[in-house]
Design a protein around this motif. Structure first.
Motif, PDB file in Angstrom:
ATOM      1  N   GLN A 165      14.032   4.621  -2.645  1.00  0.00           N
ATOM      2  CA  GLN A 165      13.888   5.091  -3.629  1.00  0.00           C
ATOM      3  C   GLN A 165      12.684   6.733  -3.604  1.00  0.00           C
ATOM      4  OE1 GLN A 165      10.991   2.277  -5.287  1.00  0.00           O
ATOM      5  NE2 GLN A 165      12.514   0.186  -4.256  1.00  0.00           N
ATOM      6  N   TYR A 166      12.373   6.788  -2.834  1.00  0.00           N
ATOM      7  CA  TYR A 166      11.901   7.867  -1.829  1.00  0.00           C
ATOM      8  C   TYR A 166      12.642   8.525  -0.521  1.00  0.00           C
ATOM      9  CZ  TYR A 166       8.309   6.125  -5.515  1.00  0.00           C
ATOM     10  OH  TYR A 166       7.605   5.184  -6.212  1.00  0.00           O
ATOM     11  N   PRO A 167      13.611   8.878  -0.715  1.00  0.00           N
ATOM     12  CA  PRO A 167      14.026   9.448   0.286  1.00  0.00           C
ATOM     13  C   PRO A 167      13.689  10.684   1.040  1.00  0.00           C
ATOM     14  CG  PRO A 167      15.215  10.349  -1.953  1.00  0.00           C
ATOM     15  CD  PRO A 167      14.344   8.897  -1.549  1.00  0.00           C
ATOM     16  N   ASP A 168      13.036  11.507   0.500  1.00  0.00           N
ATOM     17  CA  ASP A 168      12.229  13.424   0.866  1.00  0.00           C
ATOM     18  C   ASP A 168      11.322  12.712   0.583  1.00  0.00           C
ATOM     19  OD1 ASP A 168      15.103  14.380   0.439  1.00  0.00           O
ATOM     20  OD2 ASP A 168      14.938  14.378  -1.856  1.00  0.00           O
ATOM     21  N   ARG A 169      10.503  11.993   1.160  1.00  0.00           N
ATOM     22  CA  ARG A 169       9.337  12.013   1.302  1.00  0.00           C
ATOM     23  C   ARG A 169       8.065  10.095   1.901  1.00  0.00           C
ATOM     24  NH1 ARG A 169       5.782  10.087  -3.923  1.00  0.00           N
ATOM     25  NH2 ARG A 169       3.859  10.859  -2.912  1.00  0.00           N
ATOM     26  N   LEU A 170       9.454   9.941   3.003  1.00  0.00           N
ATOM     27  CA  LEU A 170       8.841   8.503   4.027  1.00  0.00           C
ATOM     28  C   LEU A 170      10.323   8.998   5.005  1.00  0.00           C
ATOM     29  CD1 LEU A 170       9.203   5.442   1.748  1.00  0.00           C
ATOM     30  CD2 LEU A 170       7.111   7.009   2.880  1.00  0.00           C
ATOM     31  N   THR A 171       8.777   9.116   6.543  1.00  0.00           N
ATOM     32  CA  THR A 171       9.673   9.062   7.798  1.00  0.00           C
ATOM     33  C   THR A 171       9.314   7.576   8.142  1.00  0.00           C
ATOM     34  OG1 THR A 171       9.490  11.136   7.765  1.00  0.00           O
ATOM     35  CG2 THR A 171       9.338  10.152  10.155  1.00  0.00           C
ATOM     36  N   TYR A 172      10.182   6.623   8.681  1.00  0.00           N
ATOM     37  CA  TYR A 172      10.115   5.178   8.719  1.00  0.00           C
ATOM     38  C   TYR A 172      10.193   5.395  10.220  1.00  0.00           C
ATOM     39  CZ  TYR A 172      11.165   0.798  10.017  1.00  0.00           C
ATOM     40  OH  TYR A 172      11.188  -1.094  10.077  1.00  0.00           O
ATOM     41  N   LYS A 173       9.377   4.434  11.232  1.00  0.00           N
ATOM     42  CA  LYS A 173       9.807   4.717  12.867  1.00  0.00           C
ATOM     43  C   LYS A 173       9.137   3.406  13.227  1.00  0.00           C
ATOM     44  CE  LYS A 173       9.849   7.763  15.663  1.00  0.00           C
ATOM     45  NZ  LYS A 173       9.232   9.440  16.236  1.00  0.00           N
TER      46      LYS A 173
ATOM     47  N   LEU B 246       0.837  -0.874  -0.061  1.00  0.00           N
ATOM     48  CA  LEU B 246      -0.152   0.256  -0.075  1.00  0.00           C
ATOM     49  C   LEU B 246       0.604   1.298  -0.306  1.00  0.00           C
ATOM     50  CD1 LEU B 246      -2.634   1.630   0.331  1.00  0.00           C
ATOM     51  CD2 LEU B 246      -3.081   0.876   2.375  1.00  0.00           C
ATOM     52  N   SER B 247       1.818   1.251   0.920  1.00  0.00           N
ATOM     53  CA  SER B 247       2.907   2.178   0.806  1.00  0.00           C
ATOM     54  C   SER B 247       3.602   2.935  -0.775  1.00  0.00           C
ATOM     55  CB  SER B 247       4.365   2.253   1.462  1.00  0.00           C
ATOM     56  OG  SER B 247       3.696   1.655   2.933  1.00  0.00           O
ATOM     57  N   LYS B 248       3.700   1.412  -2.140  1.00  0.00           N
ATOM     58  CA  LYS B 248       4.310   2.342  -2.957  1.00  0.00           C
ATOM     59  C   LYS B 248       3.148   2.693  -4.309  1.00  0.00           C
ATOM     60  CE  LYS B 248       7.378  -1.637  -2.743  1.00  0.00           C
ATOM     61  NZ  LYS B 248       7.234  -2.931  -3.834  1.00  0.00           N
ATOM     62  N   GLU B 249       1.366   2.302  -3.390  1.00  0.00           N
ATOM     63  CA  GLU B 249       0.624   2.551  -4.390  1.00  0.00           C
ATOM     64  C   GLU B 249       0.312   4.025  -3.188  1.00  0.00           C
ATOM     65  OE1 GLU B 249      -1.228   1.334  -6.701  1.00  0.00           O
ATOM     66  OE2 GLU B 249       0.319  -0.391  -6.515  1.00  0.00           O
ATOM     67  N   LEU B 250       0.703   4.063  -2.245  1.00  0.00           N
ATOM     68  CA  LEU B 250      -0.029   5.975  -1.999  1.00  0.00           C
ATOM     69  C   LEU B 250       1.094   6.664  -2.599  1.00  0.00           C
ATOM     70  CD1 LEU B 250      -0.796   5.106   1.757  1.00  0.00           C
ATOM     71  CD2 LEU B 250      -2.485   5.976  -0.298  1.00  0.00           C
ATOM     72  N   LEU B 251       2.579   6.200  -2.387  1.00  0.00           N
ATOM     73  CA  LEU B 251       2.975   6.714  -3.159  1.00  0.00           C
ATOM     74  C   LEU B 251       3.272   7.355  -4.546  1.00  0.00           C
ATOM     75  CD1 LEU B 251       6.736   5.297  -1.237  1.00  0.00           C
ATOM     76  CD2 LEU B 251       5.510   7.678  -0.807  1.00  0.00           C
ATOM     77  N   GLN B 252       2.756   7.173  -5.102  1.00  0.00           N
ATOM     78  CA  GLN B 252       2.471   7.147  -6.927  1.00  0.00           C
ATOM     79  C   GLN B 252       1.853   7.430  -6.834  1.00  0.00           C
ATOM     80  OE1 GLN B 252       2.143   3.501  -8.528  1.00  0.00           O
ATOM     81  NE2 GLN B 252       4.631   2.574  -7.575  1.00  0.00           N
ATOM     82  N   CYS B 253       0.648   8.016  -6.010  1.00  0.00           N
ATOM     83  CA  CYS B 253      -0.457   8.272  -6.385  1.00  0.00           C
ATOM     84  C   CYS B 253      -0.684   9.836  -5.671  1.00  0.00           C
ATOM     85  CB  CYS B 253      -2.178   7.330  -6.513  1.00  0.00           C
ATOM     86  SG  CYS B 253      -2.743   7.804  -4.461  1.00  0.00           S
ATOM     87  N   LYS B 254      -0.236   9.682  -4.868  1.00  0.00           N
ATOM     88  CA  LYS B 254       0.380  11.149  -4.025  1.00  0.00           C
ATOM     89  C   LYS B 254       0.951  11.501  -4.053  1.00  0.00           C
ATOM     90  CE  LYS B 254      -3.150  12.652  -2.855  1.00  0.00           C
ATOM     91  NZ  LYS B 254      -4.324  13.618  -3.898  1.00  0.00           N
ATOM     92  N   ASN B 255       1.748  13.160  -3.793  1.00  0.00           N
ATOM     93  CA  ASN B 255       2.733  13.533  -3.577  1.00  0.00           C
ATOM     94  C   ASN B 255       2.916  14.071  -1.811  1.00  0.00           C
ATOM     95  OD1 ASN B 255       3.237  13.816  -6.151  1.00  0.00           O
ATOM     96  ND2 ASN B 255       2.100  15.626  -6.552  1.00  0.00           N
ATOM     97  N   ASN B 256       2.177  13.665  -0.923  1.00  0.00           N
ATOM     98  CA  ASN B 256       2.157  14.254   0.399  1.00  0.00           C
ATOM     99  C   ASN B 256       3.006  13.523   0.940  1.00  0.00           C
ATOM    100  OD1 ASN B 256      -0.586  13.960  -0.432  1.00  0.00           O
ATOM    101  ND2 ASN B 256      -1.349  14.491   1.399  1.00  0.00           N
ATOM    102  N   HIS B 257       3.665  14.049   1.461  1.00  0.00           N
ATOM    103  CA  HIS B 257       5.020  13.281   2.755  1.00  0.00           C
ATOM    104  C   HIS B 257       4.711  12.220   3.689  1.00  0.00           C
ATOM    105  CE1 HIS B 257       8.924  13.333   4.195  1.00  0.00           C
ATOM    106  NE2 HIS B 257       8.046  12.798   5.890  1.00  0.00           N
ATOM    107  N   ILE B 258       4.771  11.204   3.470  1.00  0.00           N
ATOM    108  CA  ILE B 258       4.275   9.820   4.245  1.00  0.00           C
ATOM    109  C   ILE B 258       4.356   8.649   5.289  1.00  0.00           C
ATOM    110  CG2 ILE B 258       2.919   7.709   4.098  1.00  0.00           C
ATOM    111  CD1 ILE B 258       2.708   8.174   1.056  1.00  0.00           C
ATOM    112  N   TYR B 259       4.438   8.830   6.333  1.00  0.00           N
ATOM    113  CA  TYR B 259       4.909   8.795   7.791  1.00  0.00           C
ATOM    114  C   TYR B 259       4.281   7.574   7.851  1.00  0.00           C
ATOM    115  CZ  TYR B 259       5.841  13.684   8.720  1.00  0.00           C
ATOM    116  OH  TYR B 259       5.807  15.190   8.775  1.00  0.00           O
TER     117      TYR B 259
END
Length: 427
Positions: free
Chosen positions: A136-144, A105-118
């Motif tokens: 692959q998306y260094p500026d768009r994902l924050t992971y914890k 789902l993360s991949k699909e969200l990254l492809q359909c939106k430009n929002n930052h995803i946590y």
């Protein structure tokens, strides 16, 4: 595969065969905690799932009555979910995905939106997959690595010792702007996080920091039907329906989520609920039933008075304000009632009330009107209702740590909902 096409099935014989397959395999869990045979059979005979088996932790290959988390393992269902929620995500709102697992789902969200995803993942097992996606998306994902849906536990601890666990969990997501929309996406096998949100609204807790949550949650159908049941208004159901708007977006195959759960034994569970999960949009309402300072009173009003649907309205309220029954019978209010909290033209009118009228005869909106009339009467501030409510606040609100009182085990118990959820799970 058969299960991926389950929602197009119209043949009753096929559906019955599916139920028979589940019932004959429901006990395939090794007593020592090994993987379930039916789970492995499905995964190894599904073209897409077969490739994932070696990537999945053993705990997801077992079966549970009430798992703490759930993971999406099908790319087609991920596409369906992304398609269903895409138009509702907006462009400026932060998006939180809970327990992304493999990251379909993360991949699909990254492809359909430009929002930052946590991304909040409760298991370290999936870190390699998430970090690969993050590269692959260094500026768009924050992971914890954290249990986001277990936030209520951190909130409770923060209230007990003045800690800042919630702030640490949220990081730069933390906000004091209660109007900021925060999109939360994930699968939720239980109702604990919903209870946490209700708790924070009622007591406008300073441990919230999420803003105004807008959830896109996949959950079992019986949980959704439980909290939205218009015929039963226990505290959880009533408060949920007062505070949130909700709707079903789509249904997705339950077998596309791990771990699997045992089939429900409830006679009320439908065929579709047995094999489906519901993707639900749950949005906190902009306007709440009463001003914030009255919300704890509203919570206690429903907590104490709706214990029994057979409770008679006038005798119960006259325990707090003697003689108030005359105002309900006549449909009038004292001339010096508090107009700011009393019912407005937008509130539903009460039916004719007699000495025999029971709480169960009122709709939810009528019960809210009754509450507003009750707290608006001039005698209310002198009666013991507010004091009684304050004496029964959950520990995490009152900061009372006197263990001798021993009345509360957690704020969830105080909302009279633990047993309700257990009943829901066991049905």
């Amino acid at each position: 595969m058969l299960f991926s096409r389950i929602f197009t099935i119209r043949n009753n014989t096929t559906v019955c065969s599916l139920r028979l397959w589940f019932s004959t395999n429901k006990h395939n869990v090794d007593k020592k905690g090994k993987v379930a045979t039916d789970v492995m059979n499905y995964l190894e005979n599904d073209a897409e799932s077969k490739k994932l088996v070696k990537k999945l932790p053993t705990f997801l290959l077992r079966k549970y009555k009430t798992p703490e988390s759930m993971y999406l393992i099908n790319s087609k269902t991920a596409k369906e979910i992304a398609k269903a929620i895409k138009s509702s995500l907006g462009e400026d709102c932060p998006i939180i995905e809970v327990n992304p697992g493999i990251g379909f789902l993360s991949k699909e969200l990254l492809q359909c939106k430009n929002n930052h995803i946590y991304l909040y993942e409760s298991s370290n097992h999936f870190s390699p997959h998430i970090k690969e996606l993050q590269s692959q998306y260094p500026d768009r994902l924050t992971y914890k690595v954290a249990d986001f849906f277990g936030m209520w536990k951190l909130a409770f601890k923060d209230k007990m010792d003045g800690g800042n666990r919630i702030a640490e969990l949220l990081g730069d997501l933390a906000s004091n702007d209660n109007s900021r929309m925060t999109k939360i996406v994930g699968a939720m096998p239980g109702l604990s996080f919903v209870k946490h949100l209700i708790f924070n609204i009622v007591f406008h807790s300073d441990t919230n920091q999420l803003g105004r949550p807008d959830l896109f949650i996949t959950m079992p159908g019986h949980h959704f039907k439980f909290i939205t049941d218009s015929g039963q208004h226990k505290s959880l159901q009533a408060l949920f329906q007062m505070f949130f708007d909700f709707k079903i977006l789509i249904k997705v195959p339950k077998v596309h989520y791990l771990p699997w759960t045992y089939p429900s034994v409830s006679k009320k569970t439908s065929m579709i609920d047995e094999y489906c999960m519901y993707l639900i949009n749950i949005t906190q309402k902009e306007k709440l039933p009463c001003p914030p300072e009255y919300l704890p009173l509203l919570w206690y009003f429903f907590k104490s008075h709706l214990f029994s649907r057979k409770t008679k309205i006038i005798p119960k309220l006259e325990q707090w304000i003697p003689g108030c029954g005359v105002w309900l019978i006549t449909g009038q209010d004292p001339p010096d009632s508090n107009k700011t909290i009393g019912p407005s033209e937008n509130d539903v009118s009460l039916p004719h009330i007699t000495i025999f009228t029971e709480f169960g005869e009122l709709s939810l909106q009528q019960k809210i009107t009754l509450f507003k009339r009750f707290v608006s009467w001039p005698e209310f501030e002198q009666c013991s209702f507010r004091v009684t409510m304050e004496n029964n606040l959950p520990k995490s609100i009152s900061h009372l740590e006197d263990e001798e009182k021993g009345r509360f085990s957690s704020h969830l118990d105080e909302m009279e909902i633990s047993d309700e959820e257990n009943d829901c799970n066991e049905k």
